[in-house]
Motif scaffolding. Structure first.
Motif, PDB file in Angstrom:
ATOM      1  N   MET A  59      51.311 151.407   6.940  1.00  0.00           N
ATOM      2  CA  MET A  59      49.943 151.763   5.808  1.00  0.00           C
ATOM      3  C   MET A  59      50.464 151.776   4.333  1.00  0.00           C
ATOM      4  SD  MET A  59      46.586 152.293   7.218  1.00  0.00           S
ATOM      5  CE  MET A  59      45.876 152.522   5.536  1.00  0.00           C
ATOM      6  N   ALA A  60      52.492 151.266   4.780  1.00  0.00           N
ATOM      7  CA  ALA A  60      52.859 150.994   3.080  1.00  0.00           C
ATOM      8  C   ALA A  60      52.022 149.767   2.993  1.00  0.00           C
ATOM      9  CB  ALA A  60      54.101 150.144   3.543  1.00  0.00           C
ATOM     10  N   VAL A  61      52.004 150.091   1.314  1.00  0.00           N
ATOM     11  CA  VAL A  61      51.294 148.984   0.811  1.00  0.00           C
ATOM     12  C   VAL A  61      52.277 148.233   0.380  1.00  0.00           C
ATOM     13  CG1 VAL A  61      50.333 148.768  -2.036  1.00  0.00           C
ATOM     14  CG2 VAL A  61      49.696 150.654  -0.483  1.00  0.00           C
ATOM     15  N   ASP A  62      52.432 146.504   0.299  1.00  0.00           N
ATOM     16  CA  ASP A  62      52.966 145.846  -0.713  1.00  0.00           C
ATOM     17  C   ASP A  62      53.491 145.343  -2.018  1.00  0.00           C
ATOM     18  OD1 ASP A  62      54.237 143.180  -1.240  1.00  0.00           O
ATOM     19  OD2 ASP A  62      53.174 142.060   0.680  1.00  0.00           O
ATOM     20  N   GLN A  63      53.829 146.008  -2.818  1.00  0.00           N
ATOM     21  CA  GLN A  63      53.796 146.481  -4.272  1.00  0.00           C
ATOM     22  C   GLN A  63      53.327 144.573  -4.480  1.00  0.00           C
ATOM     23  OE1 GLN A  63      53.511 148.766  -6.408  1.00  0.00           O
ATOM     24  NE2 GLN A  63      52.733 150.127  -4.313  1.00  0.00           N
ATOM     25  N   ASP A  64      54.065 143.877  -5.144  1.00  0.00           N
ATOM     26  CA  ASP A  64      54.635 142.525  -5.081  1.00  0.00           C
ATOM     27  C   ASP A  64      52.736 142.189  -5.129  1.00  0.00           C
ATOM     28  OD1 ASP A  64      56.818 142.254  -5.188  1.00  0.00           O
ATOM     29  OD2 ASP A  64      57.249 141.199  -3.427  1.00  0.00           O
ATOM     30  N   ALA A  99      45.255 150.615  -4.509  1.00  0.00           N
ATOM     31  CA  ALA A  99      46.209 150.593  -5.163  1.00  0.00           C
ATOM     32  C   ALA A  99      46.729 150.773  -6.344  1.00  0.00           C
ATOM     33  CB  ALA A  99      48.051 150.531  -4.435  1.00  0.00           C
ATOM     34  N   ALA A 100      46.551 148.376  -7.008  1.00  0.00           N
ATOM     35  CA  ALA A 100      46.465 148.361  -8.224  1.00  0.00           C
ATOM     36  C   ALA A 100      44.919 148.347  -9.301  1.00  0.00           C
ATOM     37  CB  ALA A 100      45.433 146.708  -8.107  1.00  0.00           C
ATOM     38  N   ALA A 101      44.260 149.643  -8.629  1.00  0.00           N
ATOM     39  CA  ALA A 101      43.451 149.952  -9.678  1.00  0.00           C
ATOM     40  C   ALA A 101      43.707 151.492 -10.095  1.00  0.00           C
ATOM     41  CB  ALA A 101      41.628 150.072  -9.109  1.00  0.00           C
ATOM     42  N   ARG A 102      44.162 151.777  -9.406  1.00  0.00           N
ATOM     43  CA  ARG A 102      45.831 153.473  -9.102  1.00  0.00           C
ATOM     44  C   ARG A 102      46.628 152.835 -10.257  1.00  0.00           C
ATOM     45  NH1 ARG A 102      44.576 155.281  -3.476  1.00  0.00           N
ATOM     46  NH2 ARG A 102      42.778 156.667  -3.278  1.00  0.00           N
ATOM     47  N   GLN A 103      47.932 152.318 -10.165  1.00  0.00           N
ATOM     48  CA  GLN A 103      48.285 151.246 -11.204  1.00  0.00           C
ATOM     49  C   GLN A 103      47.819 151.342 -11.865  1.00  0.00           C
ATOM     50  OE1 GLN A 103      51.705 149.473  -8.856  1.00  0.00           O
ATOM     51  NE2 GLN A 103      51.257 150.597  -7.070  1.00  0.00           N
TER      52      GLN A 103
END
Length: 160
Positions: A24-29, A63-67
């Motif tokens: 479930m790791a998110v790909d930060q790139d 994840a993008a929305a959160r960041q």
């Protein structure tokens, strides 16, 4: 029938048993790519089940929305069962976004067949592959649980 809603981020539940990703790791790139064009991205997808909103597609957009500091996100909300959410998650991730790994593909086919009750013919049609390939994945799935080596690349998986 689905409808587009704007929901608070904290209402979206992530269940690793529904999503097809091995880890479930998110790909930060990928998250950063999505952050650059966030307003042009389609809504995430989720299923409303017993008052919960269960994510089926869009973990990296979430994840993008959160960041980005957003408190809400556009969601295409479907009605259905947990199996419907699982099938949608597998097929959505098969069709777009970050490609599924070999193990994730096999696991997704196994879920559609064993958990959702789909026939090999249904899976082949939806995934655009020969039924014999689907059958190979269904038959070989127990082997994937121990070790999978993809010799055409330098990737190897040891899941135990």
């Amino acid at each position: 029938m689905s409808q587009i809603e704007t929901l608070p981020l904290d209402r979206i539940e992530i269940d690793p048993d529904v999503l097809p990703r091995e880890h479930m790791a998110v790909d930060q790139d990928l998250v950063h790519v999505y952050m650059d064009s966030f307003d042009a991205l389609p809504p995430i997808r989720a299923f409303r089940l017993n008052g919960h909103v269960l994510l089926s597609d869009g973990m990296h957009r979430l994840a993008a929305a959160r960041q980005l500091g957003h408190s809400e996100i556009r969601v295409e909300v479907e009605s259905g069962t947990r199996q419907d959410a699982m099938a949608d998650a597998v097929l959505s991730n098969w069709r777009h976004g970050k490609p599924l790994t070999l193990v994730e593909r096999a696991s997704g086919i196994h879920r559609l067949h064993s958990v959702c009750g789909w026939t090999e013919e249904q899976i082949a049609k939806e995934m655009g592959m020969p039924r014999t390939t689907v059958n190979d994945h269904v038959q070989a799935y127990p082997l994937y649980l121990t070790t999978v080596v993809k010799t055409s690349t330098k990737l190897s998986y040891d899941l135990q």
